[in-house]
Design a protein around this motif. Structure first.
Motif, PDB file in Angstrom:
ATOM      1  N   ARG A 270      -2.762  -4.547   4.531  1.00  0.00           N
ATOM      2  CA  ARG A 270      -2.727  -3.072   4.836  1.00  0.00           C
ATOM      3  C   ARG A 270      -1.422  -2.638   4.245  1.00  0.00           C
ATOM      4  NH1 ARG A 270      -4.616  -1.124  10.607  1.00  0.00           N
ATOM      5  NH2 ARG A 270      -6.443  -1.960   9.525  1.00  0.00           N
ATOM      6  N   TYR A 271      -0.600  -3.312   4.428  1.00  0.00           N
ATOM      7  CA  TYR A 271       0.981  -2.784   4.112  1.00  0.00           C
ATOM      8  C   TYR A 271       1.856  -3.608   2.992  1.00  0.00           C
ATOM      9  CZ  TYR A 271       0.107  -0.488   8.456  1.00  0.00           C
ATOM     10  OH  TYR A 271      -0.489   0.107   9.689  1.00  0.00           O
ATOM     11  N   GLY A 272       1.347  -4.891   2.705  1.00  0.00           N
ATOM     12  CA  GLY A 272       2.139  -5.890   2.130  1.00  0.00           C
ATOM     13  C   GLY A 272       2.396  -5.391   0.689  1.00  0.00           C
ATOM     14  N   PHE A 273       0.914  -5.002   0.296  1.00  0.00           N
ATOM     15  CA  PHE A 273       0.996  -4.823  -1.231  1.00  0.00           C
ATOM     16  C   PHE A 273       0.966  -3.203  -1.551  1.00  0.00           C
ATOM     17  CE2 PHE A 273      -0.739  -8.962  -0.723  1.00  0.00           C
ATOM     18  CZ  PHE A 273      -0.240  -9.726  -1.595  1.00  0.00           C
ATOM     19  N   ALA A 274       1.437  -2.466  -1.031  1.00  0.00           N
ATOM     20  CA  ALA A 274       1.563  -1.216  -0.983  1.00  0.00           C
ATOM     21  C   ALA A 274       2.618  -0.776  -2.296  1.00  0.00           C
ATOM     22  CB  ALA A 274       2.099  -0.285   0.023  1.00  0.00           C
ATOM     23  N   ARG A 275       2.276   0.226  -3.062  1.00  0.00           N
ATOM     24  CA  ARG A 275       3.044   0.760  -4.176  1.00  0.00           C
ATOM     25  C   ARG A 275       4.355   0.878  -3.688  1.00  0.00           C
ATOM     26  NH1 ARG A 275      -0.488   3.702  -9.040  1.00  0.00           N
ATOM     27  NH2 ARG A 275      -2.231   2.330  -8.659  1.00  0.00           N
ATOM     28  N   SER A 276       4.760   1.418  -2.366  1.00  0.00           N
ATOM     29  CA  SER A 276       5.771   2.017  -2.080  1.00  0.00           C
ATOM     30  C   SER A 276       6.751   0.573  -1.844  1.00  0.00           C
ATOM     31  CB  SER A 276       5.969   2.560  -0.816  1.00  0.00           C
ATOM     32  OG  SER A 276       5.384   1.902   0.262  1.00  0.00           O
ATOM     33  N   ASP A 277       6.167  -0.737  -1.731  1.00  0.00           N
ATOM     34  CA  ASP A 277       6.782  -2.160  -1.404  1.00  0.00           C
ATOM     35  C   ASP A 277       6.773  -2.586  -2.742  1.00  0.00           C
ATOM     36  OD1 ASP A 277       7.119  -1.230   1.038  1.00  0.00           O
ATOM     37  OD2 ASP A 277       5.744  -2.941   1.811  1.00  0.00           O
TER      38      ASP A 277
END
Length: 333
Positions: A63-70
């Motif tokens: 859900r969060y580890g591959f966000a564009r913001s990351d």
């Protein structure tokens, strides 16, 4: 292993999330711009004590580890390496299934006290599963991991309609129906693609009802970029014969979708009251609502028969209503 990569925003990016009975993000993929800085950050990680909830950790990363913001970038492969030395006390099959639906290539590495059945549920395929007797032997996996990670490319998604009746149990990756169809499909497709240089593996992205209540299977094919066209041509030709090995299929149902260039994310509010079950992705209530929403979206849009439509999350919206987030692979006009 880090010392072998070129680290940077236009090169390899590495993030670390540690877990036990809770999840702690140590740093994101775009936190460091040099190999030395990344290595120092890894050396500074403190061991997280507690139980083992691998499913929760996979859900968090997905859900969060591959966000564009990351730091995630379009057209660049997303690889998740899960290292565990224990038996998970929660469900790992559903979170790993959701990760694969998003095109994440998942490695599962068991150390000492692992559960092999759980590792098989986590890994994208048998090529991305490995076990060692202790942490000192992890270095023995270095070469195979490096080769796999460096060769990884974003998957090509293909769809085919199977000549079998759809069942709601195909939404549950722990069901016998899901396992039976998945194992047969993966075996036949692996055999189909085995002669292709650059073929890395396949994973099942999901099953949906098609016309006549048959089963529409969405499949992520991991193959080197230079071999992608050959793989899709072989797939289309095989489907046109009406069978994939021993599996009967609709001869005109082959669809090829490039995830990175034909992906649309939409959100919609569902006029259903929230309940605790609808916040649990493993519950029968959640699975039934997902099936109803996806069917309604495809029925509403005439082009969706040429798409793969997946609900990726259901969250509480204003009042007691729900917001469904969908990822539609394909051109919806």
């Amino acid at each position: 292993m880090v010392e072998t990569f070129d680290i940077g925003p236009l090169a390899t990016q590495i993030g670390v999330i540690q877990y036990s009975s809770r999840v702690r993000q140590e740093f994101s993929m775009n936190s460091f711009q040099s190999r030395d800085a990344l290595s120092n950050a890894i050396d500074d990680i403190r061991y997280l004590r507690g139980g083992t909830l691998t499913g929760r950790a996979i859900r968090y990363v997905s859900r969060y580890g591959f966000a564009r913001s990351d730091g995630a970038r379009p057209g660049v492969a997303k690889v998740l390496i899960v290292v565990t030395d224990g038996i998970s006390y929660d469900n790992v099959a559903q979170p790993a299934y959701q990760a694969r639906r998003k095109g994440i290539f998942v490695y599962a590495i068991g150390v000492s006290g692992y559960d092999l059945a759980q590792l098989e549920q986590i890994a994208s395929n048998n090529r991305t599963l490995a076990v060692v007797d202790n942490f000192n032997l992890l270095d023995s996996l270095r070469n195979s991991l490096l080769t796999g990670v460096c060769d990884a490319t974003p998957p090509v998604f293909v769809c085919v309609t199977l000549n079998i009746q759809f069942s709601i149990r195909l939404r549950n990756p722990t069901s016998s129906e899901f396992s039976s169809i998945t194992n047969g499909l993966k075996a036949e497709l692996s055999q189909l693609f085995t002669s292709i240089v650059g073929f890395q593996g396949i994973s099942i992205a999901g099953y949906q009802p098609a016309a006549g209540n048959q089963v529409k299977a969405s499949i992520a094919v991991f193959v080197a970029e230079f071999a992608a066209s050959n793989a899709t041509q072989i797939f289309i030709a095989a489907v046109s014969t009406g069978s994939l090995g021993s599996i009967s299929v609709n001869a005109s149902s082959a669809i090829v979708v490039n995830q990175e260039t034909n992906s649309t994310v939409v959100s919609l509010v569902v006029q259903d009251s929230c309940s605790a079950d609808l916040l649990n992705p493993e519950s029968a209530t959640y699975i039934a609502l997902v099936a109803r929403v996806e069917s309604a979206v495809r029925a509403y849009h005439e082009h969706c028969e040429k798409c793969a439509c997946h609900v990726t999350s259901i969250v509480l919206a204003f009042g007691h209503l729900l917001t469904c987030r969908l990822n539609i692979l394909g051109n919806i006009g």
